[in-house]
Design an enzyme around this catalytic site. Structure first.
Site, PDB file in Angstrom:
ATOM      1  CG  ASP A 294      42.379 -23.308  -3.386  1.00 53.97           C
ATOM      2  OD1 ASP A 294      41.607 -23.547  -4.417  1.00 53.97           O
ATOM      3  OD2 ASP A 294      41.737 -23.784  -2.222  1.00 53.97           O
ATOM      4  CB  ALA A 295      44.554 -19.659  -8.194  1.00 54.37           C
ATOM      5  CE  LYS A 296      38.318 -23.328  -4.794  1.00 49.85           C
ATOM      6  NZ  LYS A 296      38.983 -22.853  -3.510  1.00 49.85           N
ATOM      7  NE  ARG A 297      43.865 -16.717 -11.000  1.00 51.13           N
ATOM      8  CZ  ARG A 297      43.496 -16.093  -9.806  1.00 51.13           C
ATOM      9  NH1 ARG A 297      42.294 -16.663  -8.925  1.00 51.13           N
ATOM     10  NH2 ARG A 297      44.338 -15.131  -9.233  1.00 51.13           N
TER      11      ARG A 297
ATOM     12  CB  THR B 217      42.306 -25.182  -7.317  1.00 46.72           C
ATOM     13  OG1 THR B 217      42.343 -23.928  -7.050  1.00 46.72           O
ATOM     14  CG2 THR B 217      42.982 -26.155  -6.515  1.00 46.72           C
TER      15      THR B 217
END
Length: 291
Positions: A108-111, A138
């Site tokens: 869950d890094a939301k890059r 993510t």
């Protein structure tokens, strides 16, 4: 993923897409993802110190407890980053432990970025041989969905997946995601994901969406249909954030069979006992299957 031999960290079986592996895991175990969120308060509640040692004990305990039960685990990257390079090394070991235990991982890094920077993020999280390689990651599409192209293509190349933020539960999200009404930003993201999944055969593509479990009537209000996306819907918010299995069925309707419900604190609060964590996971799964 089958509970027999699992690939080594950073290596995936050739020709098998992430979407196919996730669909099989959800069918075999149930539609649950357990978040690995080592918040300082949770560490304290477990009697652990807020340092690298506590971080590692917490993370590996969660993997050991839930790996045979959940379809996926989702370590929250920010909570490892706050411990610096040593914390990221713990994340690497957590991803390795997940692969060894045969449970799919969602970083869950939301890059999200553009050009060579996005390519570098993709290389870190999705390339075979990278020490941070997860089964999926993510992504944030708010520099334009097509800015994610390096990650989309690398995920397809290596049999990995992505989950793209579409509709989040935080109140601020509406100021971006709901803009456009019937032609909203969120609807365009869902349409782009559906188009991207045309490259994948089978029942589920490898491009999923993140849609909060507590968004209420937003899908209906914006006229968004998720079933045609043909990708998994990662739905954080089950349990401690207030969403119930019944809410998920109401919110997602025809797309519910593709929903991968995420519970973090609702399960993690049962720790540090392995037996208690497993019992909480099993109780959550019963609700998702039968409620």
């Amino acid at each position: 993923m089958p509970e027999s031999a699992s690939p080594q960290q950073g290596q995936q079986p050739a020709g098998e897409s992430f979407g196919s592996r996730l669909a099989a895991a959800m069918a075999a175990r149930g539609p649950l993802c357990v978040g690995i969120d080592p918040h300082p308060q949770l560490l304290a509640d477990w009697g652990l110190t807020d340092d690298v040692a506590g971080l590692e004990r917490f993370s590996l305990t969660v993997v050991e407890a839930v790996a045979s039960l959940a379809a996926a685990v989702k370590p929250q990257v920010a909570l490892y980053e706050r411990h610096g390079s040593a914390g990221m090394a713990v994340l690497e070991r957590t991803l390795t432990a997940s692969a060894d235990a045969g449970v799919l991982s969602i970083a869950d890094a939301k890059r999200g970025d553009i050009g060579s920077t996005m390519a570098a993020y993709a290389d870190a999280w999705l390339r075979d041989g990278s020490s941070l390689a997860a089964d999926s990651v993510t992504l944030s599409p708010y520099l334009g969905f097509e800015s994610l192209r390096p990650a989309l293509d690398l995920a397809a190349q290596y049999g990995r997946g992505v989950f793209v933020l579409a509709l989040t539960s935080n109140p601020e999200g509406k100021s971006v995601q709901h803009v456009g009404g019937s032609d909203s930003v969120a609807r365009r993201i869902a349409a782009a994901a559906a188009l991207e999944n045309q490259r994948y055969s089978g029942s589920m593509g490898s491009v999923g969406l993140v849609v909060g479990a507590t968004i209420g009537s937003a899908l209906d209000d914006l006229g968004i249909e998720l079933a045609p996306v043909r990708g998994a819907i990662l739905a954080p918010g089950l349990g401690a954030q207030g969403a119930t299995p019944a809410d998920l069925r109401t919110t997602f309707g025809a797309a519910y069979p593709t929903v991968l419900a995420t519970s973090s604190r609702g399960i993690l609060a049962a720790g540090p006992s392995l037996a208690s964590l497993r019992a909480a996971t099993e109780e959550t799964l019963r609700g998702l299957r039968f409620e």
